[in-house]
Design a protein around this motif. Structure first.
Motif, PDB file in Angstrom:
ATOM      1  N   ARG A   1       5.649 -69.122  -7.604  1.00 59.19           N
ATOM      2  CA  ARG A   1       6.277 -69.735  -8.776  1.00 59.19           C
ATOM      3  C   ARG A   1       7.557 -68.989  -9.117  1.00 59.19           C
ATOM      4  N   LEU A   2       8.556 -69.742  -9.507  1.00 61.15           N
ATOM      5  CA  LEU A   2       9.808 -69.148  -9.925  1.00 61.15           C
ATOM      6  C   LEU A   2       9.660 -68.705 -11.374  1.00 61.15           C
ATOM      7  N   THR A   3       9.739 -67.408 -11.619  1.00 64.32           N
ATOM      8  CA  THR A   3       9.646 -66.962 -13.009  1.00 64.32           C
ATOM      9  C   THR A   3      10.973 -66.346 -13.425  1.00 64.32           C
ATOM     10  N   GLU A   4      11.257 -66.409 -14.691  1.00 64.47           N
ATOM     11  CA  GLU A   4      12.487 -65.845 -15.199  1.00 64.47           C
ATOM     12  C   GLU A   4      12.206 -64.457 -15.752  1.00 64.47           C
ATOM     13  N   SER A   5      13.057 -63.522 -15.399  1.00 59.70           N
ATOM     14  CA  SER A   5      12.910 -62.209 -16.005  1.00 59.70           C
ATOM     15  C   SER A   5      13.416 -62.294 -17.436  1.00 59.70           C
ATOM     16  N   LEU A   6      12.814 -61.464 -18.290  1.00 56.14           N
ATOM     17  CA  LEU A   6      13.172 -61.501 -19.712  1.00 56.14           C
ATOM     18  C   LEU A   6      14.537 -60.843 -19.900  1.00 56.14           C
ATOM     19  N   PRO A   7      15.424 -61.464 -20.669  1.00 54.71           N
ATOM     20  CA  PRO A   7      16.709 -60.801 -20.923  1.00 54.71           C
ATOM     21  C   PRO A   7      16.485 -59.539 -21.747  1.00 54.71           C
ATOM     22  N   PRO A   8      17.400 -58.573 -21.662  1.00 51.30           N
ATOM     23  CA  PRO A   8      17.241 -57.353 -22.466  1.00 51.30           C
ATOM     24  C   PRO A   8      17.328 -57.661 -23.961  1.00 51.30           C
ATOM     25  N   ILE A   9      16.530 -56.931 -24.740  1.00 51.68           N
ATOM     26  CA  ILE A   9      16.568 -57.079 -26.202  1.00 51.68           C
ATOM     27  C   ILE A   9      17.409 -55.922 -26.732  1.00 51.68           C
ATOM     28  N   GLU A  10      18.691 -56.158 -26.912  1.00 48.59           N
ATOM     29  CA  GLU A  10      19.591 -55.093 -27.378  1.00 48.59           C
ATOM     30  C   GLU A  10      19.565 -54.963 -28.894  1.00 48.59           C
ATOM     31  N   LEU A  11      19.343 -56.072 -29.577  1.00 50.98           N
ATOM     32  CA  LEU A  11      19.389 -56.060 -31.042  1.00 50.98           C
ATOM     33  C   LEU A  11      18.056 -55.603 -31.625  1.00 50.98           C
ATOM     34  N   THR A  12      18.141 -54.917 -32.749  1.00 46.79           N
ATOM     35  CA  THR A  12      16.936 -54.558 -33.501  1.00 46.79           C
ATOM     36  C   THR A  12      16.846 -55.496 -34.691  1.00 46.79           C
ATOM     37  N   PRO A  13      15.710 -56.181 -34.847  1.00 47.20           N
ATOM     38  CA  PRO A  13      15.602 -57.075 -36.006  1.00 47.20           C
ATOM     39  C   PRO A  13      15.654 -56.268 -37.308  1.00 47.20           C
ATOM     40  N   PRO A  14      16.562 -56.596 -38.207  1.00 46.01           N
ATOM     41  CA  PRO A  14      16.662 -55.815 -39.448  1.00 46.01           C
ATOM     42  C   PRO A  14      15.488 -56.095 -40.386  1.00 46.01           C
ATOM     43  N   ASP A  15      15.231 -55.117 -41.249  1.00 48.69           N
ATOM     44  CA  ASP A  15      14.231 -55.291 -42.302  1.00 48.69           C
ATOM     45  C   ASP A  15      14.857 -56.152 -43.394  1.00 48.69           C
ATOM     46  N   ILE A  16      14.365 -57.375 -43.546  1.00 48.90           N
ATOM     47  CA  ILE A  16      14.941 -58.250 -44.578  1.00 48.90           C
ATOM     48  C   ILE A  16      14.115 -58.216 -45.861  1.00 48.90           C
ATOM     49  N   GLY A  17      13.118 -57.321 -45.895  1.00 50.98           N
ATOM     50  CA  GLY A  17      12.288 -57.166 -47.100  1.00 50.98           C
ATOM     51  C   GLY A  17      13.106 -56.954 -48.362  1.00 50.98           C
ATOM     52  N   PRO A  18      14.146 -56.084 -48.314  1.00 56.40           N
ATOM     53  CA  PRO A  18      14.940 -55.845 -49.535  1.00 56.40           C
ATOM     54  C   PRO A  18      15.622 -57.109 -50.072  1.00 56.40           C
ATOM     55  N   TYR A  19      15.745 -58.148 -49.258  1.00 55.15           N
ATOM     56  CA  TYR A  19      16.445 -59.360 -49.704  1.00 55.15           C
ATOM     57  C   TYR A  19      15.476 -60.464 -50.122  1.00 55.15           C
ATOM     58  N   ARG A  20      14.192 -60.137 -50.118  1.00 50.16           N
ATOM     59  CA  ARG A  20      13.211 -61.197 -50.387  1.00 50.16           C
ATOM     60  C   ARG A  20      13.360 -61.758 -51.799  1.00 50.16           C
ATOM     61  N   ARG A  21      13.452 -60.886 -52.778  1.00 46.70           N
ATOM     62  CA  ARG A  21      13.479 -61.387 -54.168  1.00 46.70           C
ATOM     63  C   ARG A  21      14.757 -62.147 -54.496  1.00 46.70           C
ATOM     64  N   GLY A  22      15.862 -61.754 -53.909  1.00 46.01           N
ATOM     65  CA  GLY A  22      17.124 -62.439 -54.156  1.00 46.01           C
ATOM     66  C   GLY A  22      17.387 -62.617 -55.645  1.00 46.01           C
ATOM     67  N   ASN A  23      18.070 -63.699 -56.012  1.00 44.40           N
ATOM     68  CA  ASN A  23      18.344 -63.936 -57.434  1.00 44.40           C
ATOM     69  C   ASN A  23      18.340 -65.423 -57.771  1.00 44.40           C
ATOM     70  N   THR A  24      17.708 -66.213 -56.913  1.00 40.33           N
ATOM     71  CA  THR A  24      17.763 -67.665 -57.103  1.00 40.33           C
ATOM     72  C   THR A  24      16.400 -68.266 -57.441  1.00 40.33           C
ATOM     73  N   GLY A  25      15.359 -67.423 -57.410  1.00 37.37           N
ATOM     74  CA  GLY A  25      14.011 -67.963 -57.599  1.00 37.37           C
ATOM     75  C   GLY A  25      13.400 -68.461 -56.298  1.00 37.37           C
ATOM     76  N   ILE A  26      14.178 -68.460 -55.225  1.00 42.39           N
ATOM     77  CA  ILE A  26      13.663 -68.831 -53.905  1.00 42.39           C
ATOM     78  C   ILE A  26      13.712 -67.572 -53.038  1.00 42.39           C
ATOM     79  N   ASP A  27      12.587 -67.217 -52.437  1.00 38.64           N
ATOM     80  CA  ASP A  27      12.543 -66.005 -51.627  1.00 38.64           C
ATOM     81  C   ASP A  27      13.608 -66.033 -50.539  1.00 38.64           C
ATOM     82  N   HIS A  28      14.235 -64.855 -50.336  1.00 41.36           N
ATOM     83  CA  HIS A  28      15.216 -64.685 -49.258  1.00 41.36           C
ATOM     84  C   HIS A  28      16.434 -65.607 -49.388  1.00 41.36           C
ATOM     85  N   VAL A  29      16.751 -65.955 -50.619  1.00 39.12           N
ATOM     86  CA  VAL A  29      17.978 -66.710 -50.888  1.00 39.12           C
ATOM     87  C   VAL A  29      18.719 -65.994 -52.021  1.00 39.12           C
ATOM     88  N   THR A  30      19.958 -65.584 -51.744  1.00 39.93           N
ATOM     89  CA  THR A  30      20.755 -64.837 -52.726  1.00 39.93           C
ATOM     90  C   THR A  30      22.096 -65.526 -52.920  1.00 39.93           C
TER      91      THR A  30
END
Ligand SMILES: [Zn+2]
Length: 347
Positions: free
Chosen positions: A31-60
């Motif tokens: 079977r032809l399989t694809e190798s996984l591309p490198p993961i160079e980026l680190t997913p940021p912690d978006i927890g600090p942005y959850r409350r925001g200021n709009t009443g909708i989580d993660h919306v500022t």
């Protein structure tokens, strides 16, 4: 032939392979399989942005206190497309404020994003369904339920109140960055005003459902509001997050909502001229045995009509006209899915 410098590696395996999509193991299968591309980026912690200021989580919303448009920048409509979140995290950290109007920053599919796993990076694209196919009143007002629909219904008032939207995405293949502008002249003009990505693709959207940029009157010819989607590059490359940040800066500059000196710090010079492609057709896979003859990554220009691109079962897939542009060929199209879209460069 843009992009061919970044061919993806394909390798053959002759050990027991898991059949993609079936979960079954068939011993001794080649079977032809694809190798996984490198993961160079680190997913940021978006927890600090959850409350925001709009009443909708993660919306500022960032207010300038002056009249002007309501611009909305969206990341993470697809949970595994982390470059948009990286760029948005940087906008927050630099303390960005609009100089007129207001700017709303949206982390969209946060439930899928929380599942991001570098070992299985494709798996966190969504929880239940593609969040970029649900943006029609019929679906949003309908009885159907999913994790994505619940979140889309939360976010809908944000888009209802937007004048202009930039939706940040990324791609599976090492495709050059491109802007999708739908079919309206005003979105095409906005894509050109950004100045980069150099590729602008005017397309119809998907039969499977409406995207954010197709929502409400954004996609209507006589609408007033404008939405574009930037595919910033390969999902997990450092460069893709730079393009995402740069796109956000170019977008805000086009709205005259930031100081040019601030934008200048993040905007690089790109030698490639702007090229607009009108999508003429989509090639839909009719079998589960759809293969391209070359490891196309997208935005290749195929000079001659009649060039064989690959096969769908026994059916050859050929280019219908000279200088045909391949747009975002699918990694592994299944029957009924779009395998590739084809387009012409227009003046
Ligand atoms: Zn996406």
């Amino acid at each position: 032939m843009a992009g061919l410098a970044h061919r993806r590696t394909l390798r053959h395996t002759d050990r027991s392979a898991k059949a993609p999509g079936t979960g079954q193991t068939r011993k001794g299968e080649i079977r032809l399989t694809e190798s996984l591309p490198p993961i160079e980026l680190t997913p940021p912690d978006i927890g600090p942005y959850r409350r925001g200021n709009t009443g909708i989580d993660h919306v500022t919303t960032l207010e300038s206190g002056r009249p002007g448009p309501h611009a909305v920048i969206v990341s993470l409509i697809h949970g595994n497309e982390i470059s948009g979140a990286v760029a948005m995290d940087r906008l927050f950290r630099m303390g960005l404020r609009p100089t007129r109007g207001r700017l709303t920053l949206v982390f969209a599919n946060t439930a899928a994003y929380q599942n991001f796993d570098a070992e299985r990076p494709y798996a966190s694209r969504f929880v239940d369904e593609d969040m970029n196919r649900v943006w029609s009143p019929e679906v949003l007002d309908g009885p159907r339920d999913s994790a994505e629909l619940r979140r889309a219904r939360q976010l809908r008032p944000v888009f209802d109140a937007a004048d202009v939207i930039l939706d940040l995405h990324s791609m599976t293949a090492d495709t050059p960055p491109l802007t999708l502008c739908g079919r309206t002249d005003r979105a095409r003009a906005l894509a050109r005003r950004l100045g980069h990505p150099a590729w602008i693709v005017a397309d119809e959207g998907h039969a499977a459902g409406r995207r954010v940029i197709d929502y409400a009157d954004f996609a209507e010819a006589d609408g007033r509001r404008t939405a574009i989607l930037v595919e910033c590059g390969q999902h997990w490359r450092d460069e893709t997050a730079l393009v995402a940040l740069e796109s956000a800066m170019r977008f805000l500059l086009a709205q005259e909502m930031i100081d040019p000196s601030l934008a200048d710090r993040h905007i690089r010079r790109h030698p490639d001229p702007l090229r607009t492609v009108e999508v003429t057709e989509a090639v839909t896979a009719e079998t589960d045995e759809f293969f391209f003859d070359q490891p196309y990554v997208g935005m290749e220009i195929i000079p001659r009509a009649g060039t064989v691109l690959g096969h769908d079962g026994s059916r050859p897939i050929v280019t219908p006209y000279d200088d045909c542009v391949l747009i975002m060929p699918a990694r592994r199209p299944k029957s009924g899915q779009t395998a590739v879209r084809l387009g012409r460069i227009v003046p």
